[in-house]
Design a protein around this motif. Structure first.
Motif, PDB file in Angstrom:
ATOM      1  N   SER A  38       0.865  -1.187   0.000  1.00  0.00           N
ATOM      2  CA  SER A  38       0.000   0.000   0.000  1.00  0.00           C
ATOM      3  C   SER A  38       0.899   1.233   0.000  1.00  0.00           C
ATOM      4  CB  SER A  38      -0.822   0.055   1.286  1.00  0.00           C
ATOM      5  OG  SER A  38      -1.955  -0.742   1.216  1.00  0.00           O
ATOM      6  N   ALA A  39       0.279   2.394  -0.026  1.00  0.00           N
ATOM      7  CA  ALA A  39       1.028   3.646   0.164  1.00  0.00           C
ATOM      8  C   ALA A  39       1.283   3.832   1.656  1.00  0.00           C
ATOM      9  CB  ALA A  39       0.200   4.799  -0.372  1.00  0.00           C
ATOM     10  N   LYS A  49      -2.585   9.949   5.769  1.00  0.00           N
ATOM     11  CA  LYS A  49      -2.107   8.935   4.828  1.00  0.00           C
ATOM     12  C   LYS A  49      -1.628   9.620   3.552  1.00  0.00           C
ATOM     13  CE  LYS A  49      -5.497   5.356   5.915  1.00  0.00           C
ATOM     14  NZ  LYS A  49      -6.503   4.473   5.352  1.00  0.00           N
ATOM     15  N   THR A  51      -2.023   8.652   0.586  1.00  0.00           N
ATOM     16  CA  THR A  51      -3.130   8.653  -0.395  1.00  0.00           C
ATOM     17  C   THR A  51      -4.018   9.888  -0.202  1.00  0.00           C
ATOM     18  OG1 THR A  51      -3.124   6.252  -0.231  1.00  0.00           O
ATOM     19  CG2 THR A  51      -5.018   7.242  -1.326  1.00  0.00           C
ATOM     20  N   GLU A 116       1.111   4.344  -4.006  1.00  0.00           N
ATOM     21  CA  GLU A 116       1.553   2.954  -4.087  1.00  0.00           C
ATOM     22  C   GLU A 116       2.728   2.821  -5.050  1.00  0.00           C
ATOM     23  OE1 GLU A 116      -1.507   3.639  -3.273  1.00  0.00           O
ATOM     24  OE2 GLU A 116      -2.038   2.108  -1.809  1.00  0.00           O
ATOM     25  N   PHE A 170      -3.621  -1.276  -5.416  1.00  0.00           N
ATOM     26  CA  PHE A 170      -4.608  -0.198  -5.540  1.00  0.00           C
ATOM     27  C   PHE A 170      -4.906   0.285  -6.956  1.00  0.00           C
ATOM     28  CE2 PHE A 170      -5.594   4.470  -4.229  1.00  0.00           C
ATOM     29  CZ  PHE A 170      -6.935   4.204  -4.043  1.00  0.00           C
ATOM     30  N   ARG A 184     -11.300   2.669  -2.151  1.00  0.00           N
ATOM     31  CA  ARG A 184     -10.352   2.804  -1.040  1.00  0.00           C
ATOM     32  C   ARG A 184     -10.064   1.453  -0.384  1.00  0.00           C
ATOM     33  NH1 ARG A 184      -9.014   7.961   0.935  1.00  0.00           N
ATOM     34  NH2 ARG A 184      -7.215   6.803   1.702  1.00  0.00           N
ATOM     35  N   GLY A 185      -8.820   1.278   0.016  1.00  0.00           N
ATOM     36  CA  GLY A 185      -8.423   0.002   0.611  1.00  0.00           C
ATOM     37  C   GLY A 185      -8.146  -1.068  -0.438  1.00  0.00           C
ATOM     38  N   GLY A 186      -8.070  -0.647  -1.710  1.00  0.00           N
ATOM     39  CA  GLY A 186      -8.034  -1.593  -2.820  1.00  0.00           C
ATOM     40  C   GLY A 186      -6.748  -2.378  -3.002  1.00  0.00           C
ATOM     41  N   SER A 187      -5.707  -2.079  -2.234  1.00  0.00           N
ATOM     42  CA  SER A 187      -4.488  -2.903  -2.375  1.00  0.00           C
ATOM     43  C   SER A 187      -4.767  -4.342  -1.988  1.00  0.00           C
ATOM     44  CB  SER A 187      -3.358  -2.350  -1.500  1.00  0.00           C
ATOM     45  OG  SER A 187      -3.045  -1.049  -1.904  1.00  0.00           O
ATOM     46  N   ASP A 188      -5.733  -4.545  -1.112  1.00  0.00           N
ATOM     47  CA  ASP A 188      -6.162  -5.910  -0.763  1.00  0.00           C
ATOM     48  C   ASP A 188      -6.589  -6.673  -2.014  1.00  0.00           C
ATOM     49  OD1 ASP A 188      -5.903  -5.583   1.972  1.00  0.00           O
ATOM     50  OD2 ASP A 188      -8.024  -5.131   2.304  1.00  0.00           O
TER      51      ASP A 188
HETATM   52  N1  ASP Z   1      -3.739   3.567  -0.289  1.00  0.00           N
HETATM   53  C1  ASP Z   1      -5.084   3.252  -0.663  1.00  0.00           C
HETATM   54  C2  ASP Z   1      -6.032   3.780   0.403  1.00  0.00           C
HETATM   55  O1  ASP Z   1      -5.625   4.446   1.326  1.00  0.00           O
HETATM   56  C3  ASP Z   1      -5.289   1.817  -0.934  1.00  0.00           C
HETATM   57  C4  ASP Z   1      -4.891   0.866   0.162  1.00  0.00           C
HETATM   58  O2  ASP Z   1      -4.199   1.226   1.093  1.00  0.00           O
HETATM   59  O3  ASP Z   1      -5.297  -0.286   0.087  1.00  0.00           O
HETATM   60  O4  ASP Z   1      -7.211   3.559   0.310  1.00  0.00           O
END
Ligand code: ASP
Length: 441
Positions: A38-39, A49, A51, A116, A170, A184-188
């Motif tokens: 992730s970032a 963050k 991002t 990222e 991401f 958001r959270g898409g690195s998963d």
């Molecule tokens: N950096 C992105 C976010 O903050 C994606 C991630 O962390 O998964 O949503």
């Protein structure tokens, strides 16, 4: 297969110290060959963050305002990481290019994706792994939808002779190279796709908690960690508000039968939570796997004598509700009563109008809308095999004098949903936790 895909979340890579912990984890197992970062996330609770810093730069640029200071903070953040890691790397060219593109209004998704991208270059350099730009391998269509088949083909071709690589999370790009991001959270999600493409034996998702918890720690003090959970149970719990993993991260590994292991970068010795396929019948420590819930529901209660023999009654009620654009969560019914549970926010103050329409189409004896309902989901594959689970749930609630407004148990016997007053919600969760977890310890 002899490969593990490891994804690290933002708090696991927030500064050089965290990146060193992640690197130690990666180097401890030679199977950890594909890394999805992730970032950099928050270093402390009031931190921002990267991002979010990038989204802010983009907003300034879109309003034709100066981005020098805002972008300078991002540059400082990365340069701090590079110097604390002690690596010989300069990202000056990339910084210049990104700043120019953001100024020229390359857009929200491009700007956010750079968090990222830059972190990936740094981590690859620190580990001595190859850097693979996600824009080359993760493909989106022009509407921003993700294309799994194309991506898997591209990824497999690209990594054919690669020993070890860092692929930033991401984002990806369309076939003509326009950068797009997941939500958001898409690195998963990226981690899950890479795990599918390399046919990994496991997808390790490293974060800042030691796995999924049986209940929300804001409600239950120091809850136990769930050691094994199935994909289906996870979906039930996530839908009801438990979050650790992006919802779309499940599909790519689930179809390939790859387990996910949620792990804690700050406590690598903890086994974390294993997310396994639905046919796994390894029994957990407790009859229930988890408890989750949400507030903010309303019940539309309708009464009419002999409604069960009136053909089309439900359909007429439901079509009115559909016309109002309201989604239905549950629909418990009796011989002369029907309740429809829906999110209060979707009623949007139109309660009277909705009741008037229902009166017009089905002429009920009585109709009312009750707000302030919470839904609690008690989820567990163990319930199917254990008699008396429902009895224990309701006696725990009865002892606490909590009034149950609705009960719904799906045919899969995987979960019991209980509707209660919002004011009773926290106490109800604690009582159920006591009944199934504390009393079993
Ligand atoms: N950096 C992105 C976010 O903050 C994606 C991630 O962390 O998964 O949503």
């Amino acid at each position: 297969m002899n490969v593990k895909v490891v994804k690290f979340g933002g708090s696991s890579l927030a500064d050089a110290n965290q990146i060193k912990k992640a690197a130690e984890i990666i180097k401890a197992d030679s199977k950890r060959r594909f890394v999805v970062p992730s970032a950099p996330g928050k270093r402390f609770s009031d931190d921002i963050k990267v991002t979010d810093m990038l989204y802010r730069c983009n907003n300034l640029a879109m309003e034709n305002r100066d981005i020098n200071e805002a972008f300078g903070n991002i540059v400082n953040r990365y340069n701090g990481i590079i110097s604390d890691l002690g690596i010989d790397l300069s990202l000056d060219e990339q910084f210049e290019e990104i700043k120019r593109n953001i100024k020229n209004k390359a857009g929200n998704e491009y700007a956010a994706s750079r968090g990222e991208y830059l972190n990936g270059i740094i981590i690859a350099a620190y580990l001595g792994f190859e850097f693979i730009d996600a824009a080359e391998v993760i493909e989106f269509d022009s509407e921003g939808g993700f294309r799994l088949d194309k991506t898997i083909t591209k990824l497999r071709n690209r990594i054919r002779n690669v020993e070890a690589a860092v692929i930033p999370g991401f984002y990806g790009a369309t076939a003509d190279g326009v950068v797009r991001t997941f939500s958001r959270g898409g690195s998963d999600v990226t981690g899950s796709i890479v795990a599918n493409a390399v046919n990994a034996e496991i997808y390790e998702n490293w974060t800042d908690v030691s796995g999924f918890l049986v209940a929300d720690p804001r409600v239950v003090e120091n809850p136990e960690v769930i050691s094994v959970i199935t994909y289906k149970e996870l979906r039930e719990l996530s839908y009801m508000g438990a979050t650790v993993l992006h919802e779309d991260a499940i599909f790519p590994v689930r179809t390939a039968g790859i387990p996910i292991n949620i792990r804690n970068t700050n406590a690598p010795e903890a086994p974390g939570t294993m997310i396994v396929s639905d046919d796994n019948d390894e029994f957990g420590r407790f009859t229930i796997t988890g408890i989750a819930g949400k507030k903010g529901f309303s019940a539309i209660n309708i009464e009419k004598a002999m409604m069960n023999s009136e053909l089309g009654f439900c359909r007429k009620v439901l079509s009115v509700i559909e016309d109002f654009g309201v989604s239905i969560e549950h629909m418990p019914s009796g011989i002369d009563t029907l309740s429809v549970i829906c999110p209060t926010s979707q009623l949007d103050g139109r309660e009277d109008e909705l009741m008037a329409r229902i009166r017009r189409v089905v002429a009920p004896d009585h109709i009312e809308i009750e707000n302030g309902i919470a839904l609690m989901a008690i989820v567990g594959r163990g319930m199917r095999k254990t008699r008396g689970t429902a009895g224990r749930i309701f006696s725990a609630l009865a002892h606490a004098r909590i009034n149950v407004k609705m009960i719904d148990q799906g045919s899969s016997e995987l979960n019991v949903i209980v509707g209660i007053g919002e004011n009773d919600f926290e106490e109800a969760v604690r009582r159920i936790y006591d009944m199934f977890v504390n009393s079993a310890l």
